[in-house]
Motif scaffolding. Structure first.
Motif, PDB file in Angstrom:
ATOM      1  N   THR A 379      -0.568  -2.924  -9.229  1.00 35.68           N
ATOM      2  CA  THR A 379      -0.572  -4.315  -8.784  1.00 35.68           C
ATOM      3  C   THR A 379      -0.462  -5.207 -10.011  1.00 35.68           C
ATOM      4  O   THR A 379      -0.797  -4.800 -11.125  1.00 35.68           O
ATOM      5  N   VAL A 392      -2.816  -0.729  -2.206  1.00 35.18           N
ATOM      6  CA  VAL A 392      -2.174  -2.005  -2.528  1.00 35.18           C
ATOM      7  C   VAL A 392      -0.955  -2.262  -1.658  1.00 35.18           C
ATOM      8  O   VAL A 392      -0.757  -3.381  -1.157  1.00 35.18           O
ATOM      9  N   ARG A 393      -0.113  -1.257  -1.455  1.00 34.43           N
ATOM     10  CA  ARG A 393       1.121  -1.468  -0.667  1.00 34.43           C
ATOM     11  C   ARG A 393       0.780  -1.899   0.761  1.00 34.43           C
ATOM     12  O   ARG A 393       1.400  -2.822   1.300  1.00 34.43           O
ATOM     13  N   MET A 396      -0.531  -5.528   0.723  1.00 33.36           N
ATOM     14  CA  MET A 396       0.562  -6.487   0.559  1.00 33.36           C
ATOM     15  C   MET A 396       1.322  -6.672   1.872  1.00 33.36           C
ATOM     16  O   MET A 396       1.621  -7.810   2.283  1.00 33.36           O
ATOM     17  N   SER A 416       3.459  -7.168  -6.381  1.00 32.91           N
ATOM     18  CA  SER A 416       3.332  -5.710  -6.274  1.00 32.91           C
ATOM     19  C   SER A 416       4.518  -5.055  -6.957  1.00 32.91           C
ATOM     20  O   SER A 416       5.495  -5.710  -7.282  1.00 32.91           O
TER      21      SER A 416
END
Length: 416
Positions: A379, A392-393, A396, A416
């Motif tokens: 990130t 994180v993906r 997002m 990202s």
């Protein structure tokens, strides 16, 4: 992912030696030493010429942190994790928190409408990441404990053992909430969050409710007068200081003399609704803008915060038997306290929570075995790239559904 988790679990049974770095023992003292970690705890700290410096076996791993200063993981004593995607709201100063809340609460209008639409679980995760990026390993979330999220690979440890009420105005059944905890558990409440006479009187109202003693932890306390501070000190209660939040909403905060003199105090970031940023931003403000000494600030986010929150597993210090929560900065040769007050998120190279890495800088990824790197996602927050143990993906994707491609985490733009 399941294979990675199995490998990480196997690694917990090994002894990890962190070698070559300078270890912080207090605000002014750091020495070159090696730390042994096993099963999430610090086994011991040894002179770097002792065992571990060159020792390797099937049951042992060594991590070279030469050129780094190692501190205990920071403690953020006050946050509302679900509100850290929000922009700052309000046009103060206001005389008290009730008037601020009335002014900003427009749930059907932007920006509240679209931010509240982001699922709470997603927002809680972002709040955890805000803290992780700032080197926080323990955070006190002033809202209900969400076990389904906080107990499942959450990137920071969320304090679970405390009682709370929001405030005198918005809380419920304060006497029963206070009496529900034993003498070793804190009771946390927003109090004296204002500059008017009503705010100053809240400490006496709380005393009248029978909810003021050593268990009591007051968040903000800006409205405390001389008699109020005397009452706090005499009762053994503690204060959590959130300076940039206070300045934004109320136009003032506790003075430096009070900060230096208060016997039991911790520092909190508060949330992005009112605060400037993360805990490191609060630390910088406290030192650079408010004149608080580095040594005092160091205590407010380590051992002093652990005392306020009644943490009993060695949080806030590096010693044998303590939880293996630690962070690493590039070592510039100064004291731990001096390094801390000049740190931003770009200085946080490594975070270890319970013996497991949860954050790497790009350079730090080269130092760890493949199984640790494989569990991380990249990130970029505020222009700083980090690898974190977080989805994180997914975060997002879920956030973009409501906020579009551009949004911020505690005032810092996320990519990202």
């Amino acid at each position: 992912m399941e294979d990675i988790r199995k490998r990480l679990e196997r690694s917990r049974g090994k002894t990890l030696w962190i070698v070559g770095g300078r270890i912080s023992f207090d605000a002014r003292t750091a020495v070159h030493a090696n730390i042994a970690i096993r099963n999430g705890l610090i086994l011991g700290i040894a002179d770097r010429s002792g065992p571990g410096a060159n020792y390797s076996s099937a049951e042992t791993e060594a991590l070279d942190l030469s050129g780094h200063l190692i501190l205990p993981g920071l403690i953020n004593a006050h946050d509302h994790l679900e509100f850290n995607l929000f922009p700052r709201l309000g046009n103060g100063p206001y005389p008290n928190y009730e008037e601020w809340a009335e002014a900003i609460y427009k749930p059907d209008q932007s920006p509240l409408a679209e931010h509240v639409a982001v699922p709470e679980g997603v927002r809680l995760w972002w709040g955890g990441l805000k803290n992780l990026l700032a080197g926080v390993t323990t955070v006190c979330h002033h809202n209900p404990y969400v076990a389904s999220i906080f107990d499942s690979d959450f990137p920071v440890r969320v304090v679970k053992r405390f009682a709370w009420s929001h405030s005198l105005a918005f809380g419920k059944e304060i006497p029963s909430a206070f009496s529900s905890v034993d003498s070793h558990v804190p009771f946390i409440i927003h109090l004296c969050e204002g500059t008017d006479e009503k705010s100053a009187e809240e400490i006496f109202v709380l005393r009248g409710l029978g909810a003021l003693d050593r268990r009591t932890v007051i968040v903000h306390g800006v409205g405390l007068g001389a008699a109020g501070h005397e009452l706090v000190e005499g009762s053994g209660a503690a204060i959590i200081w959130c300076p940039t939040s206070n300045i934004f909403t109320l136009g003032q905060t506790l003075d430096a003399q009070t900060i230096m003199a208060c016997r039991r105090m911790a520092l909190g970031s508060d949330s992005a609704l009112t605060a400037q940023g993360d805990l490191l931003d609060e630390i910088a403000f406290a030192n650079h803008r408010h004149g608080i000494t580095p040594e005092r600030i160091y205590s407010l986010v380590t051992d002093g915060a652990a005392d306020v929150l009644r943490l009993r597993s060695g949080e806030g210090m590096l010693r044998p038997g303590a939880r293996a929560d630690l962070i690493a900065f590039k070592d510039t040769g100064g004291s731990p306290a001096d390094a801390l007050v000049h740190a931003g998120i770009s200085r946080v190279e490594l975070v270890i929570l319970g013996g497991q890495p949860t954050l790497f800088s790009p350079e730090m990824t080269k130092r760890w075995p493949d199984e640790f790197r494989a569990s991380m996602e990249s990130t970029r927050v505020g222009g700083v790239e980090r690898f974190v143990r977080a989805p994180v993906r997914w975060l997002m994707e879920e956030t973009r559904k409501h906020l579009g491609d551009r949004f911020c985490l505690a005032g810092k733009e996320i990519c990202s």
